[in-house]
Design a protein around this motif. Structure first.
Motif, mmCIF file in Angstrom:
data_model
loop_
_atom_site.group_PDB
_atom_site.id
_atom_site.type_symbol
_atom_site.label_atom_id
_atom_site.label_comp_id
_atom_site.label_asym_id
_atom_site.label_seq_id
_atom_site.Cartn_x
_atom_site.Cartn_y
_atom_site.Cartn_z
ATOM 1 N N ASN A 1 -0.331 -8.085 -1.224
ATOM 2 C CA ASN A 1 0.552 -6.926 -1.379
ATOM 3 C C ASN A 1 1.936 -7.310 -0.884
ATOM 4 N N ASN B 1 -2.727 -0.476 -7.256
ATOM 5 C CA ASN B 1 -3.002 -1.572 -6.324
ATOM 6 C C ASN B 1 -4.298 -1.334 -5.538
ATOM 7 N N ASP B 2 -4.623 -0.064 -5.301
ATOM 8 C CA ASP B 2 -5.900 0.232 -4.630
ATOM 9 C C ASP B 2 -7.079 -0.156 -5.532
ATOM 10 N N PRO C 1 0.832 -1.213 0.000
ATOM 11 C CA PRO C 1 0.000 0.000 0.000
ATOM 12 C C PRO C 1 0.868 1.266 0.000
ATOM 13 N N GLY C 2 0.503 2.186 -0.868
ATOM 14 C CA GLY C 2 1.220 3.453 -0.937
ATOM 15 C C GLY C 2 2.484 3.412 -1.784
ATOM 16 N N CYS D 1 2.598 1.830 -5.096
ATOM 17 C CA CYS D 1 2.326 1.516 -6.507
ATOM 18 C C CYS D 1 2.994 2.562 -7.401
ATOM 19 N N LYS E 1 -2.242 4.565 -7.744
ATOM 20 C CA LYS E 1 -3.429 3.928 -7.140
ATOM 21 C C LYS E 1 -3.756 2.575 -7.763
#
Ligand code: FES
Length: 158
Positions: A108, A80-81, A71-72, A74, A78
């Motif tokens: 992740n 991966n979000d 997270p944060g 990629c 965004k």
């Protein structure tokens, strides 16, 4: 051989910046993960759309993982979000068609986490094995047992 379950097949859509590199790292370190994992390299998990994941199930996968950056981190901000949101949608769709939601998983991981990659993939394969072959292919046991995996499952999307 008739009556024997076919081998479990798992497709892992892997971002080339993280999970795919982690798989490479694991391979270089001779760390093992189940051979039933077919890796599909992607430029970012943001490219993995719902239809592509469902298509993998349709083509014979018993489980599908999408493995993206932490997270944060990629490279496309965004991706991966978006992938995580799409995988939530995939699990909802799986439930609606009578498949277990545990057959789809978002992971992740960073490029430096080769050992974690093997741990995550091994755990996912074990979880899918526990569920058994996908009921979408329940009638295919005898005819598919000795087949190699569908080439479309391991194509390079990059
Ligand atoms: Fe790795 Fe987006 S670049 S998930």
């Amino acid at each position: 051989m008739n009556g024997q379950p076919r081998n479990i097949q798992v497709v892992a859509f892997c971002c080339r910046f993280c999970a795919y590199s982690a798989a490479d790292l694991a391979g270089g370190a001779r760390l093992e993960y189940p051979a039933s994992v077919k890796i599909v390299e992607m430029p970012c998990t943001g490219r993995a759309n719902v239809l592509e994941v469902l298509h993998a199930f349709e083509k014979g996968a018993d489980g599908v993982a999408v493995a993206g950056c932490l997270p944060g981190t990629c490279h496309f901000i965004k991706g991966n979000d978006h992938a995580a949101q799409r995988m939530d949608h995939v699990t909802e769709l799986l439930k609606k068609i009578g498949l277990e939601e545990q057959r789809a998983r978002m992971i992740n991981i960073s490029a430096a986490m080769g050992e974690q990659f093997t741990t995550e993939m091994t755990a996912f394969v074990e979880s899918v094995k526990h569920l058994g072959p996908s009921p979408l292919h329940a009638g295919a046991n005898s005819s598919r047992h000795h087949e190699t995996p569908d080439p479309e499952l391991s194509h390079d999307c990059g």
